[in-house]
Scaffold this active site. Structure first.
Site, PDB file in Angstrom:
ATOM      1  N   LYS A  40       0.852  -1.202   0.000  1.00  0.00           N
ATOM      2  CA  LYS A  40       0.000   0.000   0.000  1.00  0.00           C
ATOM      3  C   LYS A  40       0.884   1.246   0.000  1.00  0.00           C
ATOM      4  CE  LYS A  40      -0.427  -0.238   5.026  1.00  0.00           C
ATOM      5  NZ  LYS A  40      -1.152   0.304   6.156  1.00  0.00           N
ATOM      6  N   ARG A 138     -10.459  -0.085  14.757  1.00  0.00           N
ATOM      7  CA  ARG A 138     -10.467   0.646  13.484  1.00  0.00           C
ATOM      8  C   ARG A 138     -11.614   0.130  12.624  1.00  0.00           C
ATOM      9  NH1 ARG A 138      -4.795   1.133  10.361  1.00  0.00           N
ATOM     10  NH2 ARG A 138      -5.179  -1.069   9.955  1.00  0.00           N
ATOM     11  N   HIS A 168      -5.998  -7.287  13.011  1.00  0.00           N
ATOM     12  CA  HIS A 168      -4.784  -6.464  12.963  1.00  0.00           C
ATOM     13  C   HIS A 168      -4.385  -6.079  14.385  1.00  0.00           C
ATOM     14  CE1 HIS A 168      -1.809  -3.940  11.127  1.00  0.00           C
ATOM     15  NE2 HIS A 168      -2.319  -2.820  11.572  1.00  0.00           N
ATOM     16  N   ARG A 221       1.041 -10.680   7.028  1.00  0.00           N
ATOM     17  CA  ARG A 221       0.992  -9.484   6.173  1.00  0.00           C
ATOM     18  C   ARG A 221       2.233  -8.654   6.489  1.00  0.00           C
ATOM     19  NH1 ARG A 221      -3.767  -9.657   8.792  1.00  0.00           N
ATOM     20  NH2 ARG A 221      -3.303  -7.685   9.836  1.00  0.00           N
ATOM     21  N   TYR A 267      16.284  31.172   4.974  1.00  0.00           N
ATOM     22  CA  TYR A 267      15.152  31.963   5.475  1.00  0.00           C
ATOM     23  C   TYR A 267      15.273  32.195   6.979  1.00  0.00           C
ATOM     24  CZ  TYR A 267      12.801  30.911   1.056  1.00  0.00           C
ATOM     25  OH  TYR A 267      12.471  30.802  -0.266  1.00  0.00           O
ATOM     26  N   CYS A 313      14.697  24.713   2.754  1.00  0.00           N
ATOM     27  CA  CYS A 313      13.770  25.388   1.831  1.00  0.00           C
ATOM     28  C   CYS A 313      12.907  24.338   1.133  1.00  0.00           C
ATOM     29  CB  CYS A 313      14.537  26.191   0.786  1.00  0.00           C
ATOM     30  SG  CYS A 313      15.815  27.258   1.462  1.00  0.00           S
ATOM     31  N   MET A 314      11.991  24.799   0.288  1.00  0.00           N
ATOM     32  CA  MET A 314      11.099  23.857  -0.387  1.00  0.00           C
ATOM     33  C   MET A 314      11.881  22.895  -1.298  1.00  0.00           C
ATOM     34  SD  MET A 314       7.827  24.545  -2.851  1.00  0.00           S
ATOM     35  CE  MET A 314       6.833  25.485  -1.718  1.00  0.00           C
ATOM     36  N   ASP A 315      12.916  23.416  -1.970  1.00  0.00           N
ATOM     37  CA  ASP A 315      13.582  22.624  -3.000  1.00  0.00           C
ATOM     38  C   ASP A 315      15.076  22.431  -2.774  1.00  0.00           C
ATOM     39  OD1 ASP A 315      11.084  23.138  -4.512  1.00  0.00           O
ATOM     40  OD2 ASP A 315      11.930  25.162  -4.544  1.00  0.00           O
TER      41      ASP A 315
HETATM   42  C1  LIG Z   1      -4.339  -4.293   8.108  1.00  0.00           C
HETATM   43  C2  LIG Z   1      -2.858  -4.178   7.969  1.00  0.00           C
HETATM   44  N1  LIG Z   1      -2.120  -5.285   7.867  1.00  0.00           N
HETATM   45  C3  LIG Z   1      -0.780  -5.246   7.732  1.00  0.00           C
HETATM   46  C4  LIG Z   1      -0.110  -4.050   7.708  1.00  0.00           C
HETATM   47  C5  LIG Z   1       1.374  -4.059   7.587  1.00  0.00           C
HETATM   48  O1  LIG Z   1       1.950  -3.553   8.758  1.00  0.00           O
HETATM   49  P1  LIG Z   1       3.541  -3.412   8.888  1.00  0.00           P
HETATM   50  O2  LIG Z   1       3.949  -2.397   7.911  1.00  0.00           O
HETATM   51  O3  LIG Z   1       3.726  -2.972  10.294  1.00  0.00           O
HETATM   52  O4  LIG Z   1       4.090  -4.751   8.586  1.00  0.00           O
HETATM   53  C6  LIG Z   1      -0.825  -2.871   7.820  1.00  0.00           C
HETATM   54  C7  LIG Z   1      -0.127  -1.590   7.830  1.00  0.00           C
HETATM   55  O5  LIG Z   1      -0.346  -0.718   8.589  1.00  0.00           O
HETATM   56  C8  LIG Z   1      -2.242  -2.929   7.953  1.00  0.00           C
HETATM   57  O6  LIG Z   1      -2.978  -1.813   8.038  1.00  0.00           O
END
Ligand SMILES: Cc1ncc(COP(=O)(O)O)c(C=O)c1O
Length: 370
Positions: A40, A138, A168, A221, A267, A313-315
């Site tokens: 993600k 959540r 989770h 995961r 700045y 700075c920004m850049d």
């Molecule tokens: C539902 C869920 N599973 C797995 C993960 C992976 O977590 P991590 O990056 O701590 O391994 C996340 C990330 O936040 C998550 O939201």
């Protein structure tokens, strides 16, 4: 056409490091535990399609993202493996998910009921993973009644297959195991209520994978540690195998000058040279993810740490050089030069945040070189 890149600031991503992290993880897990590579937020800033492909080539069974659009991006990028959308998907996404063979996360009966009509006209079954909220607070169902309603709705629906069930952890990266153990017990009570155990029962994120091997179940995961970064300083002291960092951020000196004692820099003039000082300018700033709070923090040049001086700075920003250096000299912001290494964790500590936030805030303007 290759995009132009006339600026030396780049984030280099070593896909081999990602592959080795998956291979080492697989060697550590029991044989029947699958790896779900979490890609993600554009692969935690490393590039979603590229990291997904690398993880799958190294033996990950499937990938996971947070949103429907992230899943579609992977399909468009040619990823054909199973994709799980871990966050909420709107009901309107159900038909597209089925067409694209994308697995969605569902935690309530209403969602199931409301997608029944639309899915009747599309062949096949939509795969879902049921989310149990065992203590994260959540998304996910929290009561037996909610689970039974959802199961009844699935039965009535006829076009949904429960492919998995997951939860989770909220505190798996902390030294005290009590909340994680309690969440695991709560989750397993829900799993035991299912009339048929789905294909994939999964709970562990990176921290739980690394610290609680007994909680691995059918799949883990693996997110942040896929990219070679430990989820927390505590986890870093307990790693069961070595993690290899995938990203380095580098640039070059773009301008170098000798400033007399008493010269102000950037700045607000917050930095004043206390002697004649060699000052280098580097083409990276807060629009690239080098947050202003990192002023005073260090970069690596010729294997030595040298401080960023004055406001970022920004850049661009300025670095106090130990001596005269040529334009084009390599500057490492994240990564290793000789004996010295600067990690995302160091930036995170300086900014009072976690490495996750730093990794995903390296902006799109910094080209990822795979
Ligand atoms: C539902 C869920 N599973 C797995 C993960 C992976 O977590 P991590 O990056 O701590 O391994 C996340 C990330 O936040 C998550 O939201």
């Amino acid at each position: 056409m290759k995009e132009a890149n006339y600026r030396p600031t780049v984030a280099a991503v070593k896909l081999d490091a990602i592959k080795r992290n998956v291979q080492n993880l697989k060697a550590y897990l029991k044989e029947n535990t699958e790896v779900i590579a979490v890609v993600k937020a554009d692969g935690y800033g490393h590039g979603d399609v590229e990291t997904a492909r690398a993880a799958l080539e190294a033996g990950a069974a499937m990938v996971a993202v947070a949103t429907p659009d992230e899943a579609l991006r992977l399909r468009e990028g040619g990823i054909s493996a199973d994709i799980l959308v871990m966050g909420p998907s709107p009901e309107e996404f159900a038909a597209r998910a089925l067409q694209e063979n994308i697995i969605v996360t569902v935690s309530d009966a209403e969602w199931v009921a409301n997608t029944a009509e639309e899915l009747q006209v599309i062949p096949g079954k939509l795969k879902i993973h049921v989310k149990v909220d065992s203590g994260m607070g959540r998304i996910g169902l929290r009561s037996e009644d909610q689970l039974h309603s959802l199961l009844d709705a699935v039965d009535r629906h006829g076009r949904i297959e429960i492919d998995g069930v997951f939860t989770h952890f909220a505190c798996a990266d902390e030294p005290d195991p009590s909340r994680t153990e309690e969440q695991f017990r709560t989750f397993m009570k829900f799993v035991d209520l299912l009339p048929i155990r789905p294909r994939l029962v999964h709970a562990s994120n990176s921290a739980a994978t690394l610290l609680y091997p007994d909680f691995a179940l059918d799949a883990v995961r693996f997110g942040i540690s896929l990219y070679g970064v430990a989820p927390s300083p505590y986890t870093n002291t307990k790693l069961p195998f070595q993690l290899e960092r995938a990203m380095t951020i580098e640039t070059e000196l773009a301008y170098v000058k000798l400033l007399p004692k008493g010269s102000q820099i950037s700045y607000g003039g917050t930095y004043e040279t206390s002697e004649d000082e060699w000052i280098g300018t580097i083409p990276i700033g807060y629009a690239d993810g080098l947050r202003r709070g990192l002023g005073g923090h260090e970069v690596l040049i010729q294997g030595k740490r040298m401080p960023i001086v004055g406001t970022i700075c920004m850049d661009q920003c300025m670095v106090k050089l130990s001596h005269e250096l040529p334009i084009g000299e390599r500057v490492t912001l994240i990564g290793r030069q000789g004996e010295e290494e600067i990690k995302f964790e160091e930036w995170a500590a300086a900014l009072g945040t976690i490495p996750y936030e730093i990794m995903v805030s390296i902006s799109k303007r910094v080209p990822r070189i795979h």
